[in-house]
Write a protein that holds these residues in place. Structure first.
Motif, PDB file in Angstrom:
ATOM      1  N   GLN A   1       0.941  -1.267  -0.159  1.00  0.00           N
ATOM      2  CA  GLN A   1      -0.042  -0.036   0.008  1.00  0.00           C
ATOM      3  C   GLN A   1       0.898   1.273   0.038  1.00  0.00           C
ATOM      4  OE1 GLN A   1      -2.511   0.318   3.624  1.00  0.00           O
ATOM      5  NE2 GLN A   1      -3.739   1.891   2.490  1.00  0.00           N
ATOM      6  N   VAL A   2       0.323   2.315  -0.834  1.00  0.00           N
ATOM      7  CA  VAL A   2       1.072   3.484  -0.930  1.00  0.00           C
ATOM      8  C   VAL A   2       0.478   4.314   0.134  1.00  0.00           C
ATOM      9  CG1 VAL A   2       1.856   5.460  -2.132  1.00  0.00           C
ATOM     10  CG2 VAL A   2       1.973   3.408  -3.150  1.00  0.00           C
ATOM     11  N   LEU A   3       1.053   5.095   1.015  1.00  0.00           N
ATOM     12  CA  LEU A   3       0.562   5.838   2.258  1.00  0.00           C
ATOM     13  C   LEU A   3       0.509   7.377   1.949  1.00  0.00           C
ATOM     14  CD1 LEU A   3       1.710   3.858   5.154  1.00  0.00           C
ATOM     15  CD2 LEU A   3      -0.481   3.608   3.946  1.00  0.00           C
ATOM     16  N   VAL A   4       1.381   7.781   0.928  1.00  0.00           N
ATOM     17  CA  VAL A   4       1.509   9.324   0.480  1.00  0.00           C
ATOM     18  C   VAL A   4       1.263   9.638  -0.781  1.00  0.00           C
ATOM     19  CG1 VAL A   4       3.080   9.573   2.648  1.00  0.00           C
ATOM     20  CG2 VAL A   4       4.162   8.890   0.463  1.00  0.00           C
ATOM     21  N   ALA A   5       1.389  10.863  -1.050  1.00  0.00           N
ATOM     22  CA  ALA A   5       1.269  11.424  -2.190  1.00  0.00           C
ATOM     23  C   ALA A   5       2.059  12.626  -2.744  1.00  0.00           C
ATOM     24  CB  ALA A   5      -0.298  11.815  -2.605  1.00  0.00           C
ATOM     25  N   PRO A   6       2.466  12.859  -3.841  1.00  0.00           N
ATOM     26  CA  PRO A   6       3.336  14.105  -3.994  1.00  0.00           C
ATOM     27  C   PRO A   6       2.736  15.252  -3.320  1.00  0.00           C
ATOM     28  CG  PRO A   6       3.156  12.711  -6.136  1.00  0.00           C
ATOM     29  CD  PRO A   6       2.281  12.290  -4.977  1.00  0.00           C
ATOM     30  N   GLY A   7       3.555  16.258  -2.909  1.00  0.00           N
ATOM     31  CA  GLY A   7       2.985  17.547  -2.272  1.00  0.00           C
ATOM     32  C   GLY A   7       2.926  17.430  -0.742  1.00  0.00           C
ATOM     33  N   GLN A   8       2.713  16.086  -0.327  1.00  0.00           N
ATOM     34  CA  GLN A   8       2.163  15.893   1.193  1.00  0.00           C
ATOM     35  C   GLN A   8       3.469  16.188   2.102  1.00  0.00           C
ATOM     36  OE1 GLN A   8       0.342  12.140   1.814  1.00  0.00           O
ATOM     37  NE2 GLN A   8       0.640  12.306   3.881  1.00  0.00           N
ATOM     38  N   GLU A   9       3.377  16.923   3.265  1.00  0.00           N
ATOM     39  CA  GLU A   9       4.299  17.081   4.224  1.00  0.00           C
ATOM     40  C   GLU A   9       4.305  15.765   5.223  1.00  0.00           C
ATOM     41  OE1 GLU A   9       4.287  20.629   6.140  1.00  0.00           O
ATOM     42  OE2 GLU A   9       4.040  22.052   4.401  1.00  0.00           O
ATOM     43  N   VAL A  10       5.466  15.276   5.562  1.00  0.00           N
ATOM     44  CA  VAL A  10       5.475  14.284   6.513  1.00  0.00           C
ATOM     45  C   VAL A  10       6.255  14.713   7.521  1.00  0.00           C
ATOM     46  CG1 VAL A  10       4.885  12.490   4.749  1.00  0.00           C
ATOM     47  CG2 VAL A  10       7.113  13.218   4.894  1.00  0.00           C
ATOM     48  N   ARG A  11       6.227  13.843   8.609  1.00  0.00           N
ATOM     49  CA  ARG A  11       7.103  14.106   9.983  1.00  0.00           C
ATOM     50  C   ARG A  11       7.995  12.850   9.913  1.00  0.00           C
ATOM     51  NH1 ARG A  11       7.096  19.108  11.526  1.00  0.00           N
ATOM     52  NH2 ARG A  11       7.851  18.459  13.518  1.00  0.00           N
ATOM     53  N   LYS A  12       8.997  12.801  10.720  1.00  0.00           N
ATOM     54  CA  LYS A  12      10.117  11.807  10.661  1.00  0.00           C
ATOM     55  C   LYS A  12       9.344  10.794  11.443  1.00  0.00           C
ATOM     56  CE  LYS A  12      14.447  10.744  12.941  1.00  0.00           C
ATOM     57  NZ  LYS A  12      15.571  11.111  13.850  1.00  0.00           N
ATOM     58  N   GLY A  13       9.595   9.399  11.008  1.00  0.00           N
ATOM     59  CA  GLY A  13       8.875   8.205  11.478  1.00  0.00           C
ATOM     60  C   GLY A  13       7.680   8.126  10.640  1.00  0.00           C
ATOM     61  N   GLU A  14       6.926   8.960   9.965  1.00  0.00           N
ATOM     62  CA  GLU A  14       5.600   8.819   9.548  1.00  0.00           C
ATOM     63  C   GLU A  14       5.757   7.689   8.498  1.00  0.00           C
ATOM     64  OE1 GLU A  14       2.052  11.305   7.281  1.00  0.00           O
ATOM     65  OE2 GLU A  14       3.889  12.341   8.400  1.00  0.00           O
ATOM     66  N   GLY A  15       4.708   6.824   8.356  1.00  0.00           N
ATOM     67  CA  GLY A  15       4.656   5.855   7.411  1.00  0.00           C
ATOM     68  C   GLY A  15       4.462   6.055   5.952  1.00  0.00           C
ATOM     69  N   LEU A  16       5.228   5.649   5.116  1.00  0.00           N
ATOM     70  CA  LEU A  16       5.048   5.953   3.581  1.00  0.00           C
ATOM     71  C   LEU A  16       4.705   4.845   2.613  1.00  0.00           C
ATOM     72  CD1 LEU A  16       8.949   7.688   3.322  1.00  0.00           C
ATOM     73  CD2 LEU A  16       6.626   9.018   4.000  1.00  0.00           C
ATOM     74  N   LEU A  17       5.124   3.805   3.119  1.00  0.00           N
ATOM     75  CA  LEU A  17       4.502   2.614   2.119  1.00  0.00           C
ATOM     76  C   LEU A  17       4.611   1.409   3.269  1.00  0.00           C
ATOM     77  CD1 LEU A  17       7.464   2.634  -0.569  1.00  0.00           C
ATOM     78  CD2 LEU A  17       5.047   3.503  -0.928  1.00  0.00           C
ATOM     79  N   ARG A  18       3.570   0.565   2.806  1.00  0.00           N
ATOM     80  CA  ARG A  18       3.651  -0.797   3.575  1.00  0.00           C
ATOM     81  C   ARG A  18       3.875  -1.765   2.584  1.00  0.00           C
ATOM     82  NH1 ARG A  18       0.358  -0.289   8.050  1.00  0.00           N
ATOM     83  NH2 ARG A  18      -1.099   1.291   8.326  1.00  0.00           N
ATOM     84  N   LEU A  19       4.892  -2.810   3.161  1.00  0.00           N
ATOM     85  CA  LEU A  19       5.537  -3.529   2.108  1.00  0.00           C
ATOM     86  C   LEU A  19       6.032  -4.864   2.728  1.00  0.00           C
ATOM     87  CD1 LEU A  19       8.604  -2.469   3.273  1.00  0.00           C
ATOM     88  CD2 LEU A  19       8.369  -1.057   1.477  1.00  0.00           C
ATOM     89  N   ASN A  20       6.268  -5.763   2.144  1.00  0.00           N
ATOM     90  CA  ASN A  20       6.726  -7.166   2.722  1.00  0.00           C
ATOM     91  C   ASN A  20       8.004  -7.606   1.939  1.00  0.00           C
ATOM     92  OD1 ASN A  20       4.810  -7.555   4.671  1.00  0.00           O
ATOM     93  ND2 ASN A  20       3.222  -8.162   3.167  1.00  0.00           N
TER      94      ASN A  20
ATOM     95  N   VAL B   1       8.837  17.133   2.457  1.00  0.00           N
ATOM     96  CA  VAL B   1       7.689  17.132   1.673  1.00  0.00           C
ATOM     97  C   VAL B   1       7.993  15.893   0.561  1.00  0.00           C
ATOM     98  CG1 VAL B   1       6.404  18.372  -0.167  1.00  0.00           C
ATOM     99  CG2 VAL B   1       7.053  19.574   2.011  1.00  0.00           C
ATOM    100  N   ILE B   2       6.953  15.210   0.455  1.00  0.00           N
ATOM    101  CA  ILE B   2       6.759  14.184  -0.677  1.00  0.00           C
ATOM    102  C   ILE B   2       6.876  14.982  -2.146  1.00  0.00           C
ATOM    103  CG2 ILE B   2       5.963  12.085  -1.614  1.00  0.00           C
ATOM    104  CD1 ILE B   2       7.290  11.635   1.264  1.00  0.00           C
ATOM    105  N   THR B   3       7.886  14.749  -3.032  1.00  0.00           N
ATOM    106  CA  THR B   3       7.841  15.249  -4.232  1.00  0.00           C
ATOM    107  C   THR B   3       7.530  14.296  -5.405  1.00  0.00           C
ATOM    108  OG1 THR B   3      10.227  14.929  -4.434  1.00  0.00           O
ATOM    109  CG2 THR B   3       9.526  17.067  -3.617  1.00  0.00           C
ATOM    110  N   GLN B   4       7.983  12.992  -5.334  1.00  0.00           N
ATOM    111  CA  GLN B   4       7.500  11.937  -6.045  1.00  0.00           C
ATOM    112  C   GLN B   4       7.428  10.783  -5.355  1.00  0.00           C
ATOM    113  OE1 GLN B   4       9.696  11.908 -10.195  1.00  0.00           O
ATOM    114  NE2 GLN B   4      11.022  13.316  -9.171  1.00  0.00           N
ATOM    115  N   VAL B   5       6.357   9.982  -6.033  1.00  0.00           N
ATOM    116  CA  VAL B   5       6.186   8.440  -5.441  1.00  0.00           C
ATOM    117  C   VAL B   5       6.389   7.697  -6.533  1.00  0.00           C
ATOM    118  CG1 VAL B   5       4.758   6.790  -4.617  1.00  0.00           C
ATOM    119  CG2 VAL B   5       4.575   9.313  -3.630  1.00  0.00           C
TER     120      VAL B   5
END
Length: 351
Positions: A78-97, A173-177
């Motif tokens: 699962q992708v948890l973020v989108a371009p332009g989104q502000e994130v904080r340290k430790g925040e989840g970006l992707l769910r993966l295995n 800030v997320i610039t590209q996914v």
């Protein structure tokens, strides 16, 4: 005799009455020439600052970008973020295995380590009963150390996947996914681009023929296309000496302060302050145009003489002159709209 004399006296009297009116109606060559009252100013050398207008786009400075990837193959859940989104340290970006292949490799490395440790313990026990040699013990220890190194290296490589979430290493800030759900991405492939801080830059489009006049370090005033927006000062940081095939323009990069109000993707205009030039200049009121061709009048022996001009840069109300006028010549600055070639000129103090 009386009647002819009477007629003579009558004609004489009529002539006396009409004489003033006849005198006024006679042409006076000296009074017929038209003159114009003008103001003159000598052509002088000035230091002119030329501005070049350009347009461009605001973007995050790639020097502050961090590309996130993994050292192991992974399956994106699962992708948890989108371009332009502000994130904080430790925040989840992707769910993966981890991939099934990596899980199998890790399990095999764990088994190899357990067998190597058991073999070392057995060899130590045999040596204590003098049933094994020191060389065999050294080999067993060497095999155990190698198995441990292999297991820990693989476990470290897969550690970011053990929690099932790729997290932000810092604020930004997320610039590209680059990934999407369902992707099986190999080790080292870019997943997320994170912009640390808010450092911005502007990429300006420059006409190819103007590129030689733009230099690294030139001052630039950047403004949003919205009327009344703030003007931000910057400097040319880089110049790309090639033409973009899409826009047919060369590019120059302007650094902006971190607190600039622009958002990435905004269109802006810029005034580039080019290097100053010293050249003859006149007030801009002295320059007229005829069918788009610039000219000015100068005073030569009290009469107007037209000069066709090649213009240089304009700075405020001063117009640079590349050719057509010489330093010290008296150019007409006011009253020139009514002039024609060889017209008589009058200045202040003349009737």
């Amino acid at each position: 005799m009386t009647q002819p004399r009477h007629r003579y006296l009558q004609r004489f009297a009529t002539a006396l009455v009409l004489a003033p009116w006849l005198a006024l109606s006679l042409p006076n060559t000296a009074a017929a020439e038209v003159s114009a009252k003008v103001q003159l100013q000598d052509v002088a050398v000035h230091e002119l600052h030329e501005d070049l207008r350009a347009y461009g786009t605001v973007e995050f400075d790639p020097q502050g970008a961090q590309t996130l990837s993994l050292q192991a193959e992974a399956l994106i859940q699962q992708v948890l973020v989108a371009p332009g989104q502000e994130v904080r340290k430790g925040e989840g970006l992707l769910r993966l295995n981890p991939s099934s292949n990596d899980r199998q490799m890790l399990e095999q490395a764990r088994i190899n380590l357990r067998f190597a440790e058991e073999d070392l313990h057995r060899t130590e026990s045999l040596l204590s009963r003098q049933l094994a040699t020191n060389a065999q013990l050294a080999t067993a220890r060497q095999n155990r150390d190698k198995a441990a190194a292999d297991y820990h290296a693989l476990a470290t490589r897969l550690a970011p996947l053990q929690g099932g979430v790729l997290r932000a290493p810092g604020n930004g800030v997320i610039t590209q996914v680059f990934a999407k759900a369902g992707d099986l991405v190999p080790a080292g492939q870019a997943l997320i681009q994170l912009q640390k801080g808010r450092q911005m830059r502007v990429v300006l489009g420059i006409e190819a023929e103007d590129l030689a006049r733009v230099h690294v370090g030139d001052d630039v005033r950047v403004q949003s296309l919205e009327r009344g927006s703030a003007v931000i000062a910057g400097k040319i940081r880089q110049i790309y000496a090639q033409v973009d095939p899409r826009t047919h323009l060369a590019q120059a990069v302007v650094s902006l302060p971190a607190d600039s109000p622009f958002l990435p993707g905004s269109m802006v205009s810029a005034q580039i302050r080019l290097r100053s030039l010293r050249m003859p200049a006149v007030p801009d009121s002295a320059v007229l145009t005829d069918k788009g061709r610039p000219y000015a009048f100068i005073a030569v022996h009290g009469r107007a003489q037209r000069r066709w001009l090649e213009l240089g840069p304009r700075d405020g109300h001063w117009q640079g002159i590349r050719s057509g006028l010489q330093v010290g010549e008296a150019v007409v600055t006011l009253g020139n709209y009514e002039l024609h070639e060889h017209m008589l000129l009058r200045t202040d103090g003349q009737p």
